[in-house]
Write a protein that holds these residues in place. Structure first.
Motif, PDB file in Angstrom:
ATOM      1  N   TYR A   1       0.839  -1.202   0.000  1.00 39.03           N
ATOM      2  CA  TYR A   1       0.000   0.000   0.000  1.00 39.03           C
ATOM      3  C   TYR A   1       0.875   1.254   0.000  1.00 39.03           C
ATOM      4  CZ  TYR A   1       1.200   0.386   4.945  1.00 39.03           C
ATOM      5  OH  TYR A   1       1.894   0.517   6.121  1.00 39.03           O
TER       6      TYR A   1
ATOM      7  N   TYR B   1      -5.450   4.980   2.079  1.00 41.12           N
ATOM      8  CA  TYR B   1      -4.452   4.004   1.661  1.00 41.12           C
ATOM      9  C   TYR B   1      -4.793   3.499   0.265  1.00 41.12           C
ATOM     10  CZ  TYR B   1      -3.857   3.965   6.719  1.00 41.12           C
ATOM     11  OH  TYR B   1      -3.680   4.343   8.030  1.00 41.12           O
TER      12      TYR B   1
ATOM     13  N   ILE C   1       0.504   5.450   1.212  1.00 41.00           N
ATOM     14  CA  ILE C   1      -0.305   6.397   1.965  1.00 41.00           C
ATOM     15  C   ILE C   1      -0.583   7.592   1.081  1.00 41.00           C
ATOM     16  CG2 ILE C   1      -0.403   7.887   3.995  1.00 41.00           C
ATOM     17  CD1 ILE C   1       1.409   5.897   5.402  1.00 41.00           C
TER      18      ILE C   1
END
Length: 672
Positions: free
Chosen positions: A523, A530, A525
């Motif tokens: 993932y 996310y 940010i």
């Protein structure tokens, strides 16, 4: 009114949800309530539900809840005028009813002769034949030699149903499809019946291939009045035990409904019945029906009858036990709408409904309003133990019609939260939502026939679960960031917790564990939350506060229908009635599970070994029975995992074993 005997103190000779249920009704009628409890139930909910409670013995039922002299002694000490046996345990035990009568205590149930008449299925069928109640073709004789039983089964023709003459609840019951399996199945059924009821007598019936299980609630008083409170369909079963019950039975022609009710009333009259009873019928596809048995007690599924009639059947029982006439005549009893009940069990549907033990770390039900009712004897934090039936609760929904009742029940199952042990809530929801069930296409093989549909959620649903779980774990960083804002140096990069890492890539990874499987998610940010990226599959995830106190998740703009609770090294995701537990993999996590099978065959749950069917050094084939484990009132066959040799036995018949215990050492063929 003459003959009235007032009940001022009632001892409840049972436990769990039925004991709680009886206590509520009795208290509402102004009756003082007394409970008994085993050592395992000292802090049970039924103990808290009554006015006084007395210890009755060890956890083992035979030494506590089934100890008739101790129960009578306790009732005398407590000053009880009456004893209500609930269901299960001693509820259909003629010896217990007789002991109550000899002690001058009212037994809330039928008289001894009626219990005895219906206690033997063979004798019951003879009585029903004289009363012109239709019977399934079969053998109900007293000759019980295995050779005789085998001969009678062959004369009836396959498939046949073996049934314990003295019992119920699926114990000592086997369906036999062909002659090669017959002798072994008769022996197993007799053994299980002996263990469960102390009586290994069997009866044999023709097994109908697509039958429905329909039963009629009857009630009688001591003034010659007998009524029925309509019928229930209990066709959806596993291991011959009911899973879903509903009233009235869907799709019955009115003439069949009336004929069945008349037959049930005639059955009750034939044995001078008093109190609550259930006459069970098996119904063929052509609408013909046959008497199976009469349960001389309140049934687990009685709430659906209460919901459609508006009557409290426990209150009726207590009134009849005092000598009053029935509260209503037949013409005054009218059905209203439709009700459906599901039994929520601590069991694993993915492992052939294997019963589970453990603590209920999370237990929450929908509010009891708008036609929803919950009967339960446990609360969050309680334990489900090996000693008693693993039922957690009964969830019941009532609607103006069947469609509305099923819709309410589906929503209620969705809102049920159970964690800490495997359970069947999600499985029940898949049954209730199944098109064939909604269409009323019911028979006792419903689960078997639709097993593939009911087995597991769709793969796309699993994808959402995993993304949601990973995002919820990352929500801990959000909490850390909030704490950092109030620190001495809120602008320190070490305190921001927004994903910044020294000399690190902006792409982060999280590895979760579920049932031994590693689930890795990458993932980034971003401003909205996310961005998960895995093998071309991208999903934008936003964490939201949940009204239930956990987390909600929005995936690609759509709020995920579920609830997440993070804590410690994991997160529990509730969706579709299921609880999915994910753990965060530690860098120090053991890799022990990655190796090949150790060769040890272990106990799937705590229990007692009642038979060891092999000797050390025996060569066996995959699937061969090795041992019989008795736990939670059921037999579980331990089978060979592969072709090979039993190298060593670690336990003998009669030994108690814990879950995970090494039962035997197994060597695969070829030394693998």
């Amino acid at each position: 009114m003459s003959g009235i005997r007032t009940i001022r103190t009632l001892l409840i000779a049972n436990r769990g949800e039925i004991a709680c249920r009886i206590a509520r009704t009795a208290k509402a009628m102004g009756i003082r309530t007394v409970a008994v409890y085993s050592e395992a139930d000292a802090s049970a909910q039924h103990v808290a539900a009554v006015d006084a409670a007395y210890p009755i013995g060890p956890a083992e039922a035979a030494k506590s809840y089934l100890d008739i002299p101790r129960l009578i002694e306790t009732a005398r000490f407590a000053g009880a005028d009456a004893i209500h046996p609930g269901y299960g345990f001693l509820s259909e035990n003629a010896g217990f009813a007789k002991a109550c009568a000899e002690a001058g205590i009212v037994f809330v149930g039928p008289d001894v002769p009626a219990i005895e008449a219906m206690g033997s299925k063979a004798a019951a069928k003879e009585i029903m034949a004289r009363a012109a109640v239709p019977l399934v073709p079969g053998y109900h004789g007293g000759e019980q030699d295995i050779g005789i039983l085998k001969k009678e089964a062959l004369a009836i023709g396959f498939p046949v149903l073996l049934k314990a003459s003295a019992g119920g609840g699926g114990k000592g019951m086997r369906v036999v499809e062909s002659e090669p399996d017959l002798e072994a199945e008769i022996a197993a059924a007799k053994r299980e019946a002996k263990a469960a009821f102390g009586d290994d007598r069997m009866l044999i019936e023709k097994y109908l291939t697509r039958p429905r299980h329909v039963e009629v609630q009857v009630f009688a008083d001591r003034h010659g009045n007998v009524v029925h409170l309509f019928e229930r369909d209990c066709s959806v079963q596993r291991r011959h035990q009911k899973v879903v019950e509903e009233a009235p039975a869907p799709g019955l022609a009115e003439e069949i409904r009336s004929a069945m009710a008349e037959a049930a009333v005639n059955a009750a009259k034939a044995i001078d019945y008093v109190g609550a009873g259930t006459v069970e019928f098996i119904m063929d596809e052509d609408g013909s029906f046959y008497f199976m048995e009469m349960n001389t007690r309140l049934q687990v599924e009685h709430p659906v009858t209460e919901m459609i009639t508006g009557q409290d059947l426990v209150a009726w029982q207590l009134r009849v036990a005092e000598g009053h006439v029935l509260p209503l005549s037949q013409g005054e009893i009218r059905p209203n709408g439709h009700a459906v009940e599901v039994r929520i069990y601590a069991e694993d549907p993915a492992r052939d409904f294997l019963p589970q033990t453990g603590h209920l770390t999370r237990l929450a039900f929908p509010a009891e309003e708008d036609g929803i009712r919950v009967d339960s004897g446990v609360v969050e934090g309680d334990a489900v133990t090996v000693h008693y039936d693993p039922m957690i609760a009964k969830l019941i929904a009532h609607g103006r019609d069947r469609t509305e009742a099923l819709r309410k029940l589906s929503r209620a199952l969705e809102e049920t939260r159970i964690a800490g042990l495997a359970n069947n809530v999600a499985y029940l929801k898949r049954i209730v939502d199944h098109p064939a069930f909604a269409a009323g296409e019911l028979d006792t093989r419903f689960i078997e026939r639709h097993g593939a549909d009911l087995a597991a959620p769709p793969r796309d649903e699993e994808r959402l679960h995993r993304i949601a779980a990973a995002a919820a774990m990352e929500a801990q960083r959000v909490a850390a960031a909030e704490m950092a804002r109030h620190s001495r140096d809120p602008f320190s990069p070490w305190a921001l917790a927004h994903g910044w890492r020294l000399n690190d890539s902006p792409l982060h990874r999280i590895t979760l564990l579920r049932d031994g499987e590693e689930i890795e998610r990458a993932y980034r940010i971003v401003a909205a939350g996310y961005l998960f990226e895995n093998d071309g599959d991208a999903a934008l995830v936003t964490i939201l506060p949940s009204a239930q106190g956990g987390y909600a998740v929005r995936i690609d703009g759509v709020t995920f229908e579920g609830e997440l609770r993070a804590g410690g090294d994991g997160v529990t995701l509730f969706s579709g009635g299921a609880a999915h537990r994910y753990h965060l993999k530690s860098a120090l996590a053991s890799g022990a599970d990655a190796g090949e099978d150790s060769g040890h065959v272990t106990a799937p749950m705590p229990g007692k070994l009642i038979a060891v069917q092999v000797a050390a050094g025996a060569e066996v084939s995959k699937g061969d029975p090795l041992m019989l484990l008795e736990a939670m009132k059921m037999e579980h066959v331990i089978r060979a995992p592969e072709d090979g040799v039993v190298a060593a036995l670690h336990f003998a018949a009669g030994d108690q074993v814990e879950e995970g215990a090494d039962l035997l050492l197994f060597e695969k063929a070829g030394g693998g």
